[in-house]
Motif scaffolding. Structure first.
Motif: not given
Length: 136
Positions: A117-129
């Motif tokens: 879950r942590k890695l998934k949220m990091k990927r989502i945040r990375s995409e947004l940025k």
């Protein structure tokens, strides 16, 4: 530790003095000694072991003087007898709470699902940025 034995020990070994109290009571506070000053020798507390006595000295060091006496003042009520009962119950509660040993915390590791879950949220945040960046 037997709570009844502790209670009896506190009543038997405590020295109670009375003084004039401030606070509510009107002119009565200038005439009547309603404030309760309770003094109890740590060595006289019954029903506890020597290790518990040391724990008590460590946790209640703020109300223990250099002569190894627990001190407590109560002037909550207008009546001496009520203040005496309050003082005895407060000192007993403080002793009981000081003797409670907290459970040791067992360190845990994050679960596999929480890592994912942590890695998934990091990927989502990375995409947004990444989409916020200026295009050259």
């Amino acid at each position: 530790m037997n709570k009844f034995e502790l209670h009896e020990s506190i009543i038997k070994n405590s020295q109670i003095t009375f003084a004039r109290s401030g606070g509510k009571g009107g002119q009565n506070v200038n005439k009547v000694n309603t404030k309760v000053c309770l003094q109890l020798a740590v060595s006289a507390v019954g029903g506890i072991t020597e290790e518990e006595r040391m724990l008590l000295r460590n946790k209640l060091s703020s109300i223990i003087n250099s002569e190894d006496f627990l001190y407590l003042n109560v002037d909550d009520e207008r009546f001496q007898e009520l203040n005496r009962k309050i003082a005895l119950s407060r000192i007993e509660n403080r002793i009981v709470q000081a003797l409670v040993v907290p459970k040791k915390r067992k360190p845990t590791k994050p679960t596999k699902a929480s890592k994912e879950r942590k890695l998934k949220m990091k990927r989502i945040r990375s995409e947004l940025k990444k989409y916020r960046a200026k295009v050259w």
